[in-house]
Scaffold this active site. Structure first.
Site, PDB file in Angstrom:
ATOM      1  N   HIS A  97      15.247 -50.226  28.905  1.00 19.52           N
ATOM      2  CA  HIS A  97      16.241 -49.414  28.144  1.00 19.52           C
ATOM      3  C   HIS A  97      15.804 -47.867  28.386  1.00 19.52           C
ATOM      4  O   HIS A  97      16.615 -47.078  29.023  1.00 19.52           O
ATOM      5  CB  HIS A  97      15.939 -49.657  26.761  1.00 19.52           C
ATOM      6  CG  HIS A  97      16.240 -51.163  26.578  1.00 19.52           C
ATOM      7  ND1 HIS A  97      17.567 -51.830  26.494  1.00 19.52           N
ATOM      8  CD2 HIS A  97      15.393 -52.073  25.933  1.00 19.52           C
ATOM      9  CE1 HIS A  97      17.674 -53.011  26.112  1.00 19.52           C
ATOM     10  NE2 HIS A  97      16.181 -53.209  25.780  1.00 19.52           N
TER      11      HIS A  97
HETATM   12  O1  RIB Z   1      16.676 -51.102  21.486  1.00 22.62           O
HETATM   13  C1  RIB Z   1      15.982 -50.798  22.682  1.00 22.62           C
HETATM   14  C2  RIB Z   1      15.372 -49.366  22.226  1.00 22.62           C
HETATM   15  O2  RIB Z   1      14.418 -49.914  20.970  1.00 22.62           O
HETATM   16  C3  RIB Z   1      14.345 -48.917  23.263  1.00 22.62           C
HETATM   17  O3  RIB Z   1      13.946 -47.780  23.266  1.00 22.62           O
HETATM   18  C4  RIB Z   1      13.083 -49.409  22.924  1.00 22.62           C
HETATM   19  O4  RIB Z   1      11.914 -48.808  23.201  1.00 22.62           O
HETATM   20  C5  RIB Z   1      13.021 -49.482  21.497  1.00 22.62           C
HETATM   21  O5  RIB Z   1      12.692 -48.245  20.774  1.00 22.62           O
END
Ligand code: RIB
Ligand code: CA
Length: 310
Positions: free
Chosen positions: A240
């Site tokens: 992500h």
């Molecule tokens: O949903 C994914 C996000 O939430 C990413 O930033 C992961 O590191 C968590 O913080």
């Protein structure tokens, strides 16, 4: 080439760690500082982990600030089930020797932005508590923010509830402040980042780099591969947060559209949902550049090439 100054606000977290490494490996970016927030794991660990990654990247010179230890209103709900008890499951890193920068991250954000001429970009990849409190405490920073590029929300299903993504759900009130602040904002949501999947094949390519940072990244990703293999159809883990840095480096790998985004802050059912007005029916002007697509192969080529430099 003048490197683009950025402040990375994060909650490392394995994917945050990969994003930090990608940023440090990229001369196009000048990481002015790292601010940390409670999210994936408590603040003490996110502040530790950020320094571990800075030292892994050979950047003990980068100031790492500790920020908010909890969301504005909600109780902190962490994600050790995803990132492990340390937040960097799989990465066997030594305790950091670099100290935390003195002062609170929120105060640093305000001071640094007020002293700038509008050239600083905020790369946000955790709950938005630090950014929101900085905006509330000193609204004059808003016109001094070049852009906020954040990983959070999405136009489809959530990953914490059926409606909400972790960063927004953890602190929906902070997210509502940031999305309504008026700073140029690019949102990279789950519907995009869930296409940046570190499959076993892609992890093998990273591991084959035989470089220190790449070895740590591969080790962290392999903890997910093991879990994913137990899930029907599980084929890896989504990277992500590195999408935020990749967007800054190669925006052409992404497609984005200006749309209005609202954040649900009241409904027990859909708390933290980012309501993206794709059809333009709300009558509200766009307040975000919403990323809608990614060239995943191009993203992994960029990530792999850059990890090979550390
Ligand atoms: O949903 C994914 C996000 O939430 C990413 O930033 C992961 O590191 C968590 O913080
Ligand atoms: Ca994160």
């Amino acid at each position: 080439m003048v490197a683009r100054p950025i402040i990375i606000d994060c909650d490392p977290g394995q994917d945050d760690a990969v994003a930090l490494l990608l940023a440090f490996a990229s001369p196009e970016l000048d990481v002015v500082a790292v601010t940390t927030v409670a999210g994936n794991v408590p603040l003490e660990l996110t502040a530790r982990n950020a320094r571990c990654v800075c030292e892994l990247a050979g950047r003990p010179d980068v100031a790492v600030y500790a920020g908010c230890p909890r969301p504005i209103l909600r109780r902190l709900e962490t994600a050790e089930r995803v990132h492990g008890a340390t937040g960097l499951d799989g990465a066997d890193l030594p305790e950091p020797t670099m100290p935390l920068a003195s002062g609170h991250a929120v105060e640093f954000l305000i001071e640094r932005l007020m002293a700038s001429d509008g050239d600083v970009t905020l790369a946000a990849m955790g709950p938005l508590t630090n950014l929101a409190l900085a905006v509330v405490e000193e609204p004059r920073i808003v016109p001094r923010i070049r852009e906020i590029v954040l990983m959070g929300g999405g136009m489809g299903p959530g990953n914490v509830t059926a409606a909400a993504e972790f960063n927004i759900h953890t602190d929906p009130h902070a997210a509502a402040v940031v999305f309504s602040a008026g700073a140029p904002l690019t949102m990279i949501g789950l519907d995009v980042t869930l296409r940046a999947i570190a499959t076993p094949e892609r992890v093998k390519v990273i591991s084959a780099l035989r470089r220190p940072a790449a070895a740590v990244v591969a080790a962290m990703l392999e903890t997910h591969l093991a879990r994913a293999a137990k899930r029907p159809g599980g084929r890896g883990t989504a990277l992500h947060d590195p999408c935020v840095i990749a967007y800054l480096l190669r925006p052409e790998l992404f497609e984005a559209r200006p749309m209005h985004v609202a954040v649900e802050t009241a409904s027990p059912l859909t708390l933290g949902q980012t309501v993206v007005d794709r059809a333009g029916v709300s009558g509200e002007p766009p307040n975000a550049n919403v990323v809608v697509d990614i060239d995943a192969d191009g993203f992994f080529r960029l990530l792999t090439e850059r990890l090979g430099r550390l």
